[in-house]
Scaffold this active site. Structure first.
Site, mmCIF file in Angstrom:
data_model
loop_
_atom_site.group_PDB
_atom_site.id
_atom_site.type_symbol
_atom_site.label_atom_id
_atom_site.label_comp_id
_atom_site.label_asym_id
_atom_site.label_seq_id
_atom_site.Cartn_x
_atom_site.Cartn_y
_atom_site.Cartn_z
ATOM 1 C CD GLU A 209 44.048 44.094 0.354
ATOM 2 O OE1 GLU A 209 44.921 44.164 -0.536
ATOM 3 O OE2 GLU A 209 43.573 45.098 0.929
ATOM 4 C CG HIS B 14 47.403 46.803 0.355
ATOM 5 N ND1 HIS B 14 46.787 46.201 -0.719
ATOM 6 C CD2 HIS B 14 48.358 47.603 -0.162
ATOM 7 C CE1 HIS B 14 47.347 46.604 -1.846
ATOM 8 N NE2 HIS B 14 48.304 47.456 -1.536
ATOM 9 C CE LYS C 81 56.654 49.313 -1.752
ATOM 10 N NZ LYS C 81 57.078 47.976 -2.254
ATOM 11 C CB SER D 157 52.858 47.980 0.125
ATOM 12 O OG SER D 157 53.881 47.632 -0.794
ATOM 13 N NE ARG E 100 58.033 40.556 -4.600
ATOM 14 C CZ ARG E 100 56.882 41.203 -4.479
ATOM 15 N NH1 ARG E 100 55.738 40.555 -4.485
ATOM 16 N NH2 ARG E 100 56.873 42.530 -4.330
ATOM 17 C CB CYS F 135 46.130 49.201 -3.814
ATOM 18 S SG CYS F 135 47.905 49.596 -3.808
#
Length: 304
Positions: free
Chosen positions: A235, A233, A163, A192, A247, A142
């Site tokens: 992971e 990502h 995004k 992301s 969040r 990333c």
């Protein structure tokens, strides 16, 4: 073979519950083999979660791995207790004399900053240079991948109008790559990021392994320098995108739910993991190639 991590590391209980084999120091010393030495420079604020995600994938290999958690020397973490850092992490200054078979540099939530404005950029440049001489093979993830592409290859970065946030379909471009053994032609990967790289500025000596018709480049290989650049990502666990969304929404940010994440787009439903098998494949292939090509004598790493 299991992965050796500290007995009290919070990730240990999670991994053992999932069936990942871990070992303690006493058992490791009785193994008559040289464990692979892998370092993880964790730049994420929630270090416990990130270390669990990566150790889950590293620990699935049949080889014995000795994992060293690393942090920036002078950077103060606001989200991880100092006791955790002091108990389980080495600073960059403490490991820079060592040699590693593999090294991972994670992402960091600093997309709003220019690389040169990052408080620890000078140390990052030193670390990135060090990976060329003290590490057999490195994986940048990333923000870490964007930073390394910018530093080593002058790859340009631009801000997306919106995004890229969710689970997107990706395609295997270099199907014969040793890192894509077992991969499907088309598969899902979590994304992301607000910043992206300009594909036109990527030098021809870098091979594109994975890309997406929706969100662009994903995985690149610098074979000469034994470096992988993962822009997304793999992971992540199944709740990573959902928790990021909740969040940011709680913080009052204008954010839409991540696409292709919640069943029937119901944000109250438990997200599904559609990428787990390919995450294990990528890290398994990376570690297998590391094992096949690294020096038995760690001191010889970087001499050729």
């Amino acid at each position: 073979m299991p992965i050796k991590i500290p007995n009290n590391l919070p990730a240990r209980k999670v991994l053992e519950a999932e069936g990942v084999m871990v070992m303690d120091e006493d058992r490791a010393t009785r193994q008559d083999i040289r464990p692979l030495q892998i370092g993880l420079l964790n730049l994420m604020p929630n270090k416990e979660r990130t270390e669990t995600q990566f150790t889950r994938l590293i620990g699935a290999t049949p080889l014995q791995v000795d994992l060293t958690l690393v942090r920036i020397t002078d950077h103060q973490s606001k989200n991880t207790p100092q006791t955790h850092l002091e108990s389980f992490y080495k600073t960059w200054d403490e490991v820079k004399h060592r040699k590693f078979d593999g090294f991972i540099i994670t992402g960091a939530p600093i997309a709003h900053l220019e690389f040169e404005d990052v408080g620890y950029w000078d140390e990052m440049k030193e670390i990135m240079d060090w990976t060329r001489t003290n590490v057999h093979t490195t994986m940048f993830v990333c923000w870490g991948a964007q930073a390394a592409l910018h530093y080593f290859h002058g790859v340009e970065r631009f801000r997306r109008p919106k995004k890229a946030f969710g689970v997107y379909r990706h395609q295997a471009v270099a199907k014969a790559s040793k890192y894509l053994l077992g991969f499907s032609d088309d598969f899902a990967i979590p994304v992301s990021r607000i910043n992206d790289i300009d594909e036109a500025s990527v030098p021809k000596n870098l091979e594109v392994l994975v890309s997406s018709s929706e969100v662009g480049l994903c995985l690149l290989d610098d074979a000469k320098n034994r470096q992988l650049f993962m822009l997304n990502h793999l992971e992540y666990d199944h709740r990573s995108l959902a928790e990021e969304y909740l969040r940011d929404k709680a913080a009052g940010l204008d954010i839409q739910p991540p696409i292709n994440t919640f069943p029937n787009d119901d944000v109250t439903a438990e997200p599904l993991n559609r990428w787990r098998s390919h995450a294990y494949l990528l890290f398994g292939n990376w570690i297998n190639q590391m094992y096949q090509t690294t020096e038995f004598d760690l001191d010889k790493i970087g001499q050729k």
